[in-house]
Motif scaffolding. Structure first.
Motif, mmCIF file in Angstrom:
data_model
loop_
_atom_site.group_PDB
_atom_site.id
_atom_site.type_symbol
_atom_site.label_atom_id
_atom_site.label_comp_id
_atom_site.label_asym_id
_atom_site.label_seq_id
_atom_site.Cartn_x
_atom_site.Cartn_y
_atom_site.Cartn_z
ATOM 1 N N GLN A 169 28.749 39.127 46.870
ATOM 2 C CA GLN A 169 29.371 40.075 47.866
ATOM 3 C C GLN A 169 30.794 39.387 47.816
ATOM 4 N N ALA A 170 31.000 37.904 47.786
ATOM 5 C CA ALA A 170 32.210 37.546 47.751
ATOM 6 C C ALA A 170 32.978 37.930 46.449
ATOM 7 N N ALA A 171 32.191 37.848 45.288
ATOM 8 C CA ALA A 171 33.014 38.308 44.182
ATOM 9 C C ALA A 171 33.270 39.694 44.187
ATOM 10 N N ARG A 172 32.398 40.736 44.640
ATOM 11 C CA ARG A 172 32.806 41.989 44.825
ATOM 12 C C ARG A 172 34.206 42.186 45.704
ATOM 13 N N ALA A 173 34.257 41.526 46.750
ATOM 14 C CA ALA A 173 35.457 41.388 47.684
ATOM 15 C C ALA A 173 36.631 40.824 46.900
ATOM 16 N N MET A 174 36.394 39.934 46.335
ATOM 17 C CA MET A 174 37.715 39.346 45.363
ATOM 18 C C MET A 174 37.986 40.346 44.102
ATOM 19 N N ARG A 208 41.853 44.594 42.676
ATOM 20 C CA ARG A 208 42.481 46.082 42.493
ATOM 21 C C ARG A 208 43.112 46.853 43.351
ATOM 22 N N ASN A 209 42.980 46.407 44.762
ATOM 23 C CA ASN A 209 43.854 47.236 45.841
ATOM 24 C C ASN A 209 44.963 46.527 46.122
ATOM 25 N N GLU A 210 45.183 45.224 45.898
ATOM 26 C CA GLU A 210 46.440 44.482 46.172
ATOM 27 C C GLU A 210 47.096 44.378 44.887
ATOM 28 N N HIS A 211 46.709 44.035 43.729
ATOM 29 C CA HIS A 211 47.345 43.782 42.478
ATOM 30 C C HIS A 211 47.189 44.846 41.425
ATOM 31 N N GLY A 212 46.622 45.993 41.747
ATOM 32 C CA GLY A 212 46.459 46.856 40.836
ATOM 33 C C GLY A 212 45.646 46.463 39.426
ATOM 34 N N LYS A 213 44.942 45.361 39.546
ATOM 35 C CA LYS A 213 44.188 45.034 38.551
ATOM 36 C C LYS A 213 42.721 45.497 38.248
ATOM 37 N N VAL A 231 39.362 31.957 45.128
ATOM 38 C CA VAL A 231 40.683 31.755 45.432
ATOM 39 C C VAL A 231 41.485 32.772 44.392
ATOM 40 N N CYS A 232 42.172 33.820 44.895
ATOM 41 C CA CYS A 232 42.938 34.746 43.988
ATOM 42 C C CYS A 232 43.892 33.935 43.186
ATOM 43 N N HIS A 233 44.051 34.346 41.831
ATOM 44 C CA HIS A 233 44.978 33.786 41.150
ATOM 45 C C HIS A 233 46.371 34.171 41.206
ATOM 46 N N ASP A 234 46.341 35.313 41.906
ATOM 47 C CA ASP A 234 47.884 35.566 42.018
ATOM 48 C C ASP A 234 48.670 35.754 43.393
ATOM 49 N N MET A 262 45.931 32.573 32.272
ATOM 50 C CA MET A 262 44.658 32.716 31.257
ATOM 51 C C MET A 262 44.262 34.326 31.287
ATOM 52 N N LEU A 263 43.906 34.993 30.094
ATOM 53 C CA LEU A 263 43.648 36.206 30.035
ATOM 54 C C LEU A 263 42.294 36.565 30.841
ATOM 55 N N GLY A 264 42.421 37.800 31.803
ATOM 56 C CA GLY A 264 41.284 38.006 32.473
ATOM 57 C C GLY A 264 40.919 37.109 33.644
ATOM 58 N N VAL A 265 41.625 36.164 33.933
ATOM 59 C CA VAL A 265 41.159 35.408 35.144
ATOM 60 C C VAL A 265 41.664 36.193 36.312
ATOM 61 N N MET A 266 40.732 36.358 37.279
ATOM 62 C CA MET A 266 41.249 36.963 38.469
ATOM 63 C C MET A 266 41.297 36.250 39.790
ATOM 64 N N TYR A 267 40.505 35.148 39.558
ATOM 65 C CA TYR A 267 40.331 34.153 40.834
ATOM 66 C C TYR A 267 39.524 32.900 40.345
ATOM 67 N N THR A 268 39.611 32.062 40.949
ATOM 68 C CA THR A 268 39.018 30.613 40.769
ATOM 69 C C THR A 268 38.134 30.177 41.673
ATOM 70 N N ILE A 269 36.972 29.623 41.382
ATOM 71 C CA ILE A 269 35.985 28.988 42.290
ATOM 72 C C ILE A 269 36.152 27.806 42.752
ATOM 73 N N ASN A 270 36.301 27.309 43.889
ATOM 74 C CA ASN A 270 36.453 25.847 44.352
ATOM 75 C C ASN A 270 35.528 25.640 45.476
#
Length: 76
Positions: A41-46, A51-56, A18-21, A1-9
């Motif tokens: 806060q959790a969304a900011r951390a994700m 950004r830091n781990e996947h360069g997104k 949960v990170c998408h990658d 999916m375009l623009g999906v960085m994480y899912t919420i469970n």
């Protein structure tokens, strides 16, 4: 999916982002609500993880909301 960085469970322990990658997760209940919305806060951390781990770059901008604003919107 375009623009999906994480899912919420949700599980027995609460809400999990949960990170998408990769298997990285952020648990909402592990953040300190004295510092503001734990979900924000959790969304900011994700986003920082992405950004830091996947360069997104962030796909959106988080907007600060107070508890009263969120409650008035009926999303709390």
């Amino acid at each position: 999916m375009l623009g999906v960085m994480y899912t919420i469970n949700k599980d027995a322990s609460g809400v999990i982002l949960v990170c998408h990658d990769c298997p990285h997760t952020e648990r909402v209940n592990e953040f300190d609500e004295r510092l503001g919305s734990r979900r924000t806060q959790a969304a900011r951390a994700m986003l920082k993880h992405g950004r830091n781990e996947h360069g997104k770059p962030p796909c959106c901008r988080l907007v600060e909301q107070t508890r009263s604003m969120v409650m008035m919107c009926g999303t709390w």
